[in-house]
Write an enzyme that holds these catalytic residues in place. Structure first.
Site, short mmCIF file in Angstrom:
data_model
loop_
_atom_site.label_atom_id
_atom_site.label_comp_id
_atom_site.label_asym_id
_atom_site.label_seq_id
_atom_site.Cartn_x
_atom_site.Cartn_y
_atom_site.Cartn_z
N ASP A 39 -1.15 10.32 -5.52
CA ASP A 39 -0.75 8.94 -5.26
C ASP A 39 -0.22 8.89 -3.83
O ASP A 39 0.98 9.03 -3.60
CB ASP A 39 0.31 8.48 -6.25
CG ASP A 39 0.75 7.05 -6.01
OD1 ASP A 39 -0.11 6.21 -5.66
OD2 ASP A 39 1.95 6.76 -6.15
N GLU A 42 -6.10 7.48 -5.85
CA GLU A 42 -6.38 6.05 -5.92
C GLU A 42 -7.10 5.60 -4.66
O GLU A 42 -6.83 6.10 -3.57
CB GLU A 42 -5.07 5.25 -6.06
CG GLU A 42 -4.55 5.19 -7.46
CD GLU A 42 -3.40 4.20 -7.61
OE1 GLU A 42 -2.87 4.15 -8.72
OE2 GLU A 42 -3.03 3.52 -6.65
N ASP A 66 6.34 8.00 -8.27
CA ASP A 66 5.13 8.39 -7.53
C ASP A 66 4.42 9.56 -8.22
O ASP A 66 3.19 9.61 -8.27
CB ASP A 66 5.47 8.73 -6.08
CG ASP A 66 6.04 7.52 -5.36
OD1 ASP A 66 5.33 6.50 -5.27
OD2 ASP A 66 7.19 7.58 -4.91
#
Length: 156
Positions: free
Chosen positions: A7, A67, A139
């Site tokens: 992330d 992502e 996170d």
């Protein structure tokens, strides 16, 4: 198979490693690579790169997942996110690690069942899917969700 979920963020990059055996998932490790907000950009990016490189060296994942970049209303925020992603992808590339990229909505759908899930719903599902895992922070939770989604979305 070990999957490293990522992330990326300039302020705090999350990471999570899971083991996948058939349909079974197991938590291996997770953490965060925070940067100093007042440090120069190059120093922050180097810190992210080194942190993720160390995770790869310590856990030897078979592949990684991150992502995709999403466009913020603030162009500067999008640019900073893209630079952090670049540091993360470079750390993976330098070690020959392939990286699958998934949209945030697809990650949420794969983990929770709906692409509109909020962070609390994602974290609740992580407790179900990875029982007993001590998660280092929001996170790291997001990174574990990316790894789980990758396990469901990409076979092999």
């Amino acid at each position: 198979m070990l999957i490293l979920g990522l992330d990326p963020s300039l302020s705090c990059t999350g990471w999570g490693v899971i083991r996948v055996e058939g349909s079974r998932l197991a938590h291996i490790a997770n953490g965060q690579v925070p940067t100093k907000p007042k440090a120069p950009m190059a120093e922050r990016l180097d810190h992210i790169y080194a942190g993720i490189a160390a995770v790869i060296a310590a856990h030897a994942p078979d592949r990684a997942a991150a992502e995709e970049v999403f466009a913020n209303k603030n162009a500067q925020s999008t640019l900073k996110l893209a630079q952090a992603r670049g540091a993360v992808l470079a750390a993976c590339g330098a070690r020959g690690l392939s990286v699958n990229e998934h949209a945030a909505r697809l990650v949420k759908k794969a983990v929770v069942g709906t692409g509109a899930a909020d962070k609390n719903q994602v974290q609740a599902m992580l407790k179900v899917l990875l029982p007993g895992a001590q998660i280092a922070g929001a996170d790291a939770a997001d990174a574990l969700a990316v790894a789980i989604a990758d396990a469901h979305l990409v076979r092999g």
